[in-house]
Scaffold this motif. Structure first.
Motif, PDB file in Angstrom:
ATOM      1  N   UNK A   1      64.270  10.998  15.193  1.00  0.00           N
ATOM      2  CA  UNK A   1      64.039   9.758  15.967  1.00  0.00           C
ATOM      3  C   UNK A   1      63.127  10.176  16.934  1.00  0.00           C
TER       4      UNK A   1
ATOM      5  N   UNK B   1      61.355  10.287  19.548  1.00  0.00           N
ATOM      6  CA  UNK B   1      61.941  10.244  21.286  1.00  0.00           C
ATOM      7  C   UNK B   1      60.773  10.217  22.658  1.00  0.00           C
ATOM      8  N   UNK B   2      60.233   8.797  22.980  1.00  0.00           N
ATOM      9  CA  UNK B   2      59.279   9.919  23.885  1.00  0.00           C
ATOM     10  C   UNK B   2      60.088   9.108  25.526  1.00  0.00           C
ATOM     11  N   UNK B   3      59.179  10.136  26.156  1.00  0.00           N
ATOM     12  CA  UNK B   3      59.635   9.708  27.503  1.00  0.00           C
ATOM     13  C   UNK B   3      58.523   8.569  28.523  1.00  0.00           C
ATOM     14  N   UNK B   4      59.583   7.382  29.371  1.00  0.00           N
ATOM     15  CA  UNK B   4      59.277   6.659  29.696  1.00  0.00           C
ATOM     16  C   UNK B   4      57.696   6.757  29.961  1.00  0.00           C
TER      17      UNK B   4
ATOM     18  N   UNK C   1      57.312   7.874  33.685  1.00  0.00           N
ATOM     19  CA  UNK C   1      57.553   8.913  34.112  1.00  0.00           C
ATOM     20  C   UNK C   1      56.637  10.009  35.138  1.00  0.00           C
TER      21      UNK C   1
END
Lengths: 223, 173
Positions: free
Chosen positions: A73, A75-78, A81
Motif C-alpha cells: 500500500x 503511504x504518503x505523509x499528510x 506535515x
C-alpha cells in the motif's frame, strides 16, 4: 513482492538444522523464510515436484498475501506535515541562541530565552513600565495596526528579542509605559537596569539595549 | 549568520520532503493511528532539527531520523495506548474466507485490516524490525543500525516477528 533485498540475508535463522520437517524432509522453517522473507529455495527442483512442499508453500503464500498487500500500500505523509515542521523550525531558530561563558573547567551556556527573561523582568522592575508577554495577548501581525489596549510581542512570544554572540548580547526590548511619564528617562532607566541585571545574573555584557516604546496606558491599568 | 541559517532551513526542508513519506509509513505501521503517526513524525523531525549540529556526519540522516521516529513510537506506546482489542474470532472466521477465489475487494481490505491489528499486537521488539524490513524495505544491517542492535539480532527478531504474525493470522482464519 519481497521486501528484503540482498542475497546474503536469505537463510532464516536456525533454518539450516533442526526444527519441524515435512514428510519429505524439507524444513518448515526454510519454507517459511522463503515465503515471508524472500529466501531462496534450498532445493528448487525438489519443491517443484514434491506435493508436501507445494501444499505447504501454497498455504503459507495465502496466509502471507495480505501482509504483502498491506506492505505494498502506498503511504504518503499528510499534506500539512512539511509545513507544520518548517513553521516550528523557524519559530525555534529565532530563539535557540546561546551565550557562552568560557571557564577553566568547562563552559556555561545561557539560552537566549533566559537572557530574554532576565531582560524582561529587569525592565518590568522599573517604575511606570509594563511589558507585553505574548501568551494571552493579541499579537500584532506584521504591518498590522497595534491593538491600542495591548502591546504585543512577536507572534505570542515575549516582547524581548535577544541576539547573543559569545559573552556579549544585544537586547531589543519593547515596553509600554504609563501615560504622562517622561519617556526618554524611563527608557534610559530600563536600559541601565537591563545591563545591571544581565551582568549580575548571567555574567553577560549587554553591548546594546534597544528600547522601543510601543504603547502608553493610563496609570494603574492592569497588564 | 541569518543567511546561513536561512540556508540551513531550506536544506532541512529538502530533507523533510525526501524522507517524510517513508518516515510517516514507518510511524503509521508502528502506531496504527494516522494522527499519532503524524505527531510522531513532526516531533521527530523537530528533534532532528534541534540536534542537527550533533548529528552531522556520523551516520546516514535517514538512519538517524528513522531511529528517532521508532523511539518516539515506543514512548508513545508506553505512555498512552490502550491495548488494541482483537477482532472477534467468529467475526474473523466469517470475514476471512480461506479460499482466494472467494475474495472480493472488501474481503481483501478486511484481511489487510487483520494484518494491521496483528502487527499492533506484536511486542515492540518484534514489531519494529518487522515494520522496518517487511514494510519499509530496510536490510537487516540497516534495521540493526536504526534499532541499535546487531545485524544478526535484527534478523532473528524480524524472523520471530514474522512467525508471531503468521501464527496470529492463522488463528484468525
Amino acid at each position: 513482492m519481497t521486501a528484503v533485498p540482498g542475497n546474503e540475508e536469505n537463510a532464516a535463522p536456525g533454518g539450516a538444522g533442526g526444527g519441524d520437517r515435512l514428510p519429505c524432509g524439507a524444513s518448515v522453517d526454510d519454507l517459511f523464510a522463503q515465503v515471508t522473507a524472500g529466501a531462496r529455495p534450498r532445493d528448487a527442483d525438489h519443491q517443484r515436484t514434491c506435493p508436501h512442499c507445494r501444499a505447504h508453500l501454497a498455504e503459507l503464500q495465502e496466509l502471507w498475501a495480505p501482509v504483502e498487500a498491506l506492505a505494498a500500500e502506498e503511504v504518503r505523509a499528510p499534506a500539512g506535515l512539511l509545513q507544520a515542521v518548517m513553521a516550528q523550525v523557524r519559530e525555534l531558530s529565532r530563539h535557540t541562541w546561546y551565550a557562552v561563558l568560557p571557564g577553566p573547567t568547562g563552559s556555561t551556556r545561557v539560552a537566549a530565552r533566559v537572557v530574554g527573561a532576565v531582560a524582561r523582568l529587569a525592565a518590568e522592575s522599573v517604575p511606570h513600565v509594563t511589558l507585553a508577554l505574548g501568551g494571552g495577548h493579541t499579537a500584532t501581525p506584521p504591518g498590522g495596526t497595534p491593538d491600542p489596549d495591548r502591546i504585543a510581542g512577536q507572534e505570542s512570544e515575549s516582547a524581548t528579542d535577544v541576539g547573543v554572540a559569545g559573552t556579549r548580547v544585544v537586547v531589543d526590548v519593547q515596553i509600554a509605559v504609563d501615560y504622562g511619564v517622561p519617556i526618554p528617562q524611563v527608557a534610559e532607566q530600563v536600559r541601565a537596569q537591563i545591563i545591571r541585571h544581565l551582568d549580575a545574573q548571567t555574567g553577560l555584557t549587554a553591548s546594546e539595549v534597544d528600547v522601543t516604546v510601543v504603547d502608553v496606558r493610563p496609570p494603574g491599568t492592569a497588564r | 549568520m541569518e543567511l546561513a541559517r536561512a540556508g540551513d532551513e531550506d536544506a532541512f526542508a529538502a530533507l523533510v520532503r525526501t524522507h517524510q513519506d517513508r518516515l510517516y509509513a514507518v510511524a503509521l505501521r508502528m502506531t496504527g493511528e494516522p494522527h499519532d503517526a503524524q505527531d510522531v513524525v513532526q516531533e521527530a523531525l523537530l528533534q532532528a532539527w534541534q540536534h542537527l549540529p550533533t548529528f552531522r556526519g556520523d551516520a546516514r540522516f535517514s538512519t538517524w531520523v528513522t531511529r528517532i521516529v521508532v523511539n518516539r513510537c515506543h514512548n508513545l506506546r508506553r505512555a498512552a495506548r490502550p491495548v488494541q482489542p482483537l477482532p472477534d474470532e467468529e467475526d474473523a472466521a466469517a470475514t476471512l474466507p480461506s479460499s482466494p477465489a472467494a475474495e472480493t475487494l472488501a474481503v481483501s481490505a478486511r484481511r489487510r485490516e487483520a494484518v494491521r491489528q496483528a502487527l499492533l499486537a506484536l511486542p515492540f521488539d518484534q514489531r519494529a524490525p518487522l515494520v522496518l524490513t517487511t514494510f519499509s524495505g530496510c536490510t537487516y544491517g540497516e534495521t540493526g543500525r536504526i534499532l541499535g542492535i546487531s545485524e544478526g539480532a535484527a534478523k532473528v527478531r524480524a524472523h520471530r516477528a514474522r512467525r508471531a504474525l503468521s501464527d496470529r493470522l492463522r488463528e484468525w482464519k
